[in-house]
Design a protein around this motif. Structure first.
Motif, short mmCIF file in Angstrom:
data_model
loop_
_atom_site.label_atom_id
_atom_site.label_comp_id
_atom_site.label_asym_id
_atom_site.label_seq_id
_atom_site.Cartn_x
_atom_site.Cartn_y
_atom_site.Cartn_z
N VAL B 98 0.88 -1.36 -0.69
CA VAL B 98 -0.08 0.04 -0.14
C VAL B 98 1.10 0.99 0.01
N ILE B 99 0.82 1.94 -0.70
CA ILE B 99 1.34 3.45 -0.86
C ILE B 99 -0.16 5.10 -0.86
N SER B 100 0.22 5.31 0.58
CA SER B 100 -0.85 6.07 0.71
C SER B 100 -0.20 7.74 0.21
N MET B 101 -0.56 8.65 -0.82
CA MET B 101 -0.33 9.53 -1.44
C MET B 101 -1.43 10.96 -0.44
N GLY B 102 -0.87 11.74 -0.16
CA GLY B 102 -1.23 13.00 -0.30
C GLY B 102 -1.37 13.35 1.33
N SER B 103 -1.50 14.38 1.71
CA SER B 103 -2.19 14.48 3.41
C SER B 103 -3.04 13.88 3.74
N CYS B 104 -4.16 14.07 2.66
CA CYS B 104 -5.42 13.40 3.22
C CYS B 104 -5.48 12.04 3.30
N SER B 105 -4.95 10.85 2.71
CA SER B 105 -5.13 9.50 2.80
C SER B 105 -3.57 9.42 3.95
N ASN B 106 -2.95 10.19 4.89
CA ASN B 106 -1.77 9.69 5.33
C ASN B 106 -2.59 10.17 6.45
N CYS B 107 -3.35 11.49 7.07
CA CYS B 107 -3.26 11.85 8.19
C CYS B 107 -5.28 13.02 8.13
N GLY B 108 -5.20 12.50 6.83
CA GLY B 108 -6.85 13.77 7.01
C GLY B 108 -6.79 14.25 6.38
#
Lengths: 161, 163
Positions: B98-108
């Motif tokens: 899984v790659i979490s891309m961008g602030s939203c999916s990183n921490c909201g």
């Protein structure tokens, strides 16, 4: 040295067996099948297999699978698919013909022409039947315009008797 | 003339461990789920396009999670979507990344405090391998994230993850 010699011998035997051109095709097909089988078997052994209930559910873009996939389709899809298939095959058969028909003179031309005429007849039939139109015209109930035939008079019948 | 007596001076002969071979194979063809959530997905698409050419790392978008190795969570993960993401992840075959891309999916991201509908970080539902910062991250950043993931896979052992 012996190894080299035996390999040469093997070559000779190999080419003696391979007499026909179809034999080469067969070996080609066999190799293709073996490639697939070996790849599948090796993958079967080395891949991790951890099925879970969630993993085995039907993939519907992350949604809950709804209902049965065995739904009924309109039978007219079948007719359209069949017509498409006919013309698809027509193109497949005509392209090689179009490349070489000049070499066979008038007969070559005639063969293609007969094929096209037969397909044209089929096409005309489909057209006439209305299979090319998705929205079918409403069926008109036959209206009898003629008046019924006049009744024969009983007097005549009695006279004959 | 045994095999062990040979000196492999030829460059075409490579000797490796099975583990390294598998890791190399896995990291060289990371097929991603064709899946985008929000504006980050636009950057992801740009990364896949010819200018940044994700394909040179072996990343091809696949239409089904059944054929994929990596899922790039590109965008805002709403609570409604989180359930679907969880299922998509579950439906991928092992090993999966899984790659979490961008602030939203990183921490909201910008919704972290008042976004009543946003999950504060996709790692609350699925295990994330690489977080890519940015809002949205530039394609170079996503490529960097992918290289980090490849580095991670290269050092994997059958013992520790093998997902």
């Amino acid at each position: 040295m012996t190894l080299l010699f035996s390999s040469v011998n093997f070559h000779a035997i190999f080419f003696e067996i391979m007499l026909t051109e179809f034999g080469k095709v067969f070996v080609f097909i066999l190799t293709a099948a073996l490639f697939v089988i070996i790849a599948l078997v090796v993958a079967k052994f080395i891949r991790p297999a951890r099925p879970t209930r969630e993993k085995l559910t039907t993939y519907e873009c992350g949604e809950n699978p709804e209902g049965s996939p065995w739904v009924k389709f309109n039978i007219r899809f079948y007719v359209v698919a069949l017509i498409f298939l006919i013309f698809d095959v027509e193109v497949v058969l005509l392209i090689p013909w179009a490349l070489v028909y000049k070499n066979f003179g008038f007969i070559g031309y005639l063969v293609g022409a007969i094929f096209l005429i037969l397909l044209g007849l089929g096409m005309a039939y489909e057209w006439r039947k209305g299979d090319l139109e998705w929205v079918r015209p409403k069926i008109k109930e036959p209206v009898i315009t003629k008046s019924p035939p006049p009744k024969q008079e009983k007097e005549n019948l009695t006279l004959v008797n | 003339m045994n095999l062990s007596d040979q000196h492999f001076t030829d460059d075409n002969i490579i000797i490796t461990k099975v583990e390294d071979l598998f890791n190399w194979a896995r990291l060289s063809s990371l097929w991603q789920v064709g899946f985008g959530l929000a504006c980050c997905a636009i950057e992801m698409m740009a990364t896949s396009a010819s200018h940044y050419d994700f394909d040179r790392f072996g990343v091809i978008p696949r239409p089904s999670p059944r054929q994929s190795d990596v899922i790039i969570i590109s965008g805002t993960v709403t609570l409604k979507m989180a359930i679907r993401i969880k299922r998509l992840y579950e439906q991928m075959p092992d090993p999966k990344y899984v790659i979490s891309m961008g602030s939203c999916s990183n921490c909201g991201g910008p919704y972290w405090e008042h976004g009543y509908h946003v999950l504060n970080g996709v790692d609350r539902v699925i295990p994330v391998d690489v977080f890519v910062p940015g809002c949205p991250p530039r394609p170079e950043a996503l490529l960097e994230g992918l290289l980090k993931l490849q580095e991670k896979i290269r050092n994997e052992s059958f013992g520790d993850k093998n997902v």
